[in-house]
Scaffold this motif. Structure first.
Motif, PDB file in Angstrom:
ATOM      1  N   GLY A  47      30.222  74.488   7.447  1.00 52.26           N
ATOM      2  CA  GLY A  47      30.258  75.760   8.463  1.00 52.26           C
ATOM      3  C   GLY A  47      30.283  76.955   8.239  1.00 52.26           C
ATOM      4  O   GLY A  47      31.386  77.414   8.431  1.00 52.26           O
ATOM      5  N   PHE A  48      29.482  77.490   7.824  1.00 57.09           N
ATOM      6  CA  PHE A  48      29.535  79.435   6.745  1.00 57.09           C
ATOM      7  C   PHE A  48      28.949  80.104   8.017  1.00 57.09           C
ATOM      8  O   PHE A  48      28.609  81.399   8.160  1.00 57.09           O
ATOM      9  N   ASN A  99      32.731  73.175  17.669  1.00 63.86           N
ATOM     10  CA  ASN A  99      33.596  71.903  18.226  1.00 63.86           C
ATOM     11  C   ASN A  99      32.967  70.490  18.091  1.00 63.86           C
ATOM     12  O   ASN A  99      33.828  69.481  17.230  1.00 63.86           O
ATOM     13  N   MET A 100      32.402  69.901  18.441  1.00 60.58           N
ATOM     14  CA  MET A 100      31.464  68.321  18.911  1.00 60.58           C
ATOM     15  C   MET A 100      31.681  68.111  17.494  1.00 60.58           C
ATOM     16  O   MET A 100      31.451  66.981  17.006  1.00 60.58           O
ATOM     17  N   MET A 101      30.546  69.107  16.220  1.00 61.41           N
ATOM     18  CA  MET A 101      31.109  68.214  15.476  1.00 61.41           C
ATOM     19  C   MET A 101      32.392  67.879  14.330  1.00 61.41           C
ATOM     20  O   MET A 101      32.521  66.870  12.975  1.00 61.41           O
ATOM     21  N   GLY A 136      37.926  69.514  17.648  1.00 61.81           N
ATOM     22  CA  GLY A 136      37.508  68.485  18.844  1.00 61.81           C
ATOM     23  C   GLY A 136      37.588  69.096  19.196  1.00 61.81           C
ATOM     24  O   GLY A 136      37.946  70.385  19.995  1.00 61.81           O
ATOM     25  N   GLY A 137      36.391  68.358  20.130  1.00 65.83           N
ATOM     26  CA  GLY A 137      35.201  68.991  21.872  1.00 65.83           C
ATOM     27  C   GLY A 137      36.378  68.670  22.784  1.00 65.83           C
ATOM     28  O   GLY A 137      36.558  69.039  22.997  1.00 65.83           O
TER      29      GLY A 137
END
Ligand code: NAD
Length: 394
Positions: free
Chosen positions: A13-14, A86-88, A110-111
């Motif tokens: 995630g950049f 977050n959910m990833m 985490g989400g």
């Protein structure tokens, strides 16, 4: 030639945070000559082609890939930074831990509270070093605040006021980016920014035992995003819209284990405070207040030894007599900035990785926050005070 071990860095995630961590890891060598490791930017994963290109040509990664699994599985990667939505976090962080990598996951890890708990348990089982991006802990004046509180100079702490107000969602034309969607972010401000405010209170005052909470979503529709957009981008009138599916506002009254009382408030849809991550601490002999918007200043009010109160707060400027500051600039009142906190955070985390000692704040402290968040969510439903119990998995 340096004999320091070289820690291979992989980033998933950049966006804002992925870039901040990558630049920060690369700056450590020039700012911390006493470091016991060096870093190498090995591989960056992002599903947007322009970001992959920038990771290599702009920031200096050896390579960039579309599939995050190639980051986690890369043999030269020792440390995985999880800086995707977050959910990833859960899938990536658990895969990285199970591959034996040290894992730094951005807050909230985490989400949902359940995801945070599963991530922490998996990393603990894998025995890897973990870190979480509660970066305001590292501000030199926040460190000084902690030292003042611990020294007893403020007397007995009676009450605490924590808040994180940000205008990033104040404009109804602000795009419906992942942060506003329960499927991609999980919870709203309670995960995104209230988490910072409560984590800082955990560090300064210790655990919270009871909470009474409330929440609201003020802006319920937003323009749909374009590829590569962030939560700071804007749509146009007439653009197609979608529904906001998590909260804009979160507030709490709390009781700390040490007997102090406190309040927290957080909003992303507020006019006025632009990035007011702030706290006030009140004790029987003094008070402190600090605000990210003026992060190189702290207001201190100390009662004289003879018990008389001076008139008003005194401004203390950050400088090289406080922790870390002198690594960036010498002297007093020469300012440091937001991303410098990420450098300090990475220096401390990578030192822990190199020495094999667990880092704080790690996933355990992330579970401390979601234990609070779970009780807060129960209170928002019940309307009653709820007890904060650790939801850590045995
Ligand atoms: N500590 C802090 O102060 C702070 C500040 C901002 C964000 N954060 C946290 O950092 C994380 C990222 O937030 P951000 O603001 O950097 O978000 P962002 O939207 O700027 O970046 C997210 C990146 O993830 C990439 N991505 C999305 N799906 C992907 C996939 N399937 N594979 C690979 N990459 C993918 C996007 O292309 C984007 O580059 C969040 O967990 C957020 O809560 C922390």
């Amino acid at each position: 030639m340096s004999t320091r071990p070289v820690l291979g860095i992989g980033v998933v995630g950049f966006g804002w945070m992925g870039q901040a961590h990558s630049r920060s890891a690369a700056r450590i060598a020039s700012l911390f000559p006493e470091r016991v490791f060096d870093t190498a930017l090995v591989v960056c994963g992002d599903n947007v082609a322009e970001r992959r290109e920038q990771a290599v040509s702009g920031v200096g990664f050896r390579e960039a890939v579309e599939d995050w699994r190639a980051v986690v599985d890369h043999p030269d990667v020792d440390v995985v930074y999880v800086t995707a939505p977050n959910m990833m976090h859960e899938e990536i962080a658990i895969a990285a831990a199970e591959a034996g990598k040290a894992v730094f996951c951005e807050k909230p890890v985490g989400g949902t509270p359940d995801q945070t708990v599963r991530i922490e348990a998996a990393a603990r089982r894998a025995g890897v070093i973990t870190g979480v991006g509660y970066n305001y802990r590292w501000a030199p004046l926040v460190q000084h605040a902690k030292a003042l509180i611990e020294s007893g100079r403020l007397g007995e702490i009676t009450n605490y006021r924590g808040r994180f107000f940000s205008m990033y969602g104040a404009d109804p034309m602000g795009l419906l980016s992942w942060r506003f969607l329960v499927d991609e972010a999980g919870y709203g401000v309670s995960s995104d920014i209230l988490s910072h405010a409560v984590d800082l209170a955990h560090m300064l005052l210790g655990p919270i035992t009871e909470v009474s909470g409330t929440r609201e979503t003020f802006i319920r529709e937003r323009p749909l995003p374009k590829a590569g957009g962030t939560h700071y981008d804007r749509g146009q009138p007439g653009d197609p819209t979608g529904e906001v599916t998590n909260e804009d506002y979160a507030a709490a009254m709390v009781r700390f284990a040490n007997g102090a009382r406190g309040t927290f408030e957080s909003s992303r849809a507020i006019i006025g405070p632009e990035s007011q991550m702030a706290f006030d601490v009140y004790g029987t002999k003094g008070a402190l207040r600090w605000n990210l918007e003026t992060m190189n200043e702290m207001q201190v009010f100390l009662v004289d030894d003879d018990g008389r109160a001076p008139r008003g707060y005194t401004t203390v400027y950050a400088g090289d007599r406080y922790p870390y500051h002198g690594h960036f600039v010498p002297g007093d009142a020469n300012a440091i900035g937001y991303e410098d906190l990420k450098v300090i955070e990475n220096y401390e985390f990578l030192t822990a990785v190199a020495t094999g000692e667990q880092h704080r704040p790690g996933f355990s402290e992330a579970v401390d926050y979601v234990s609070f968040q779970s009780a807060w969510l129960r209170s928002c439903e019940s309307g009653a005070w709820e007890t904060v119990n650790s939801i850590r998995q045995d």
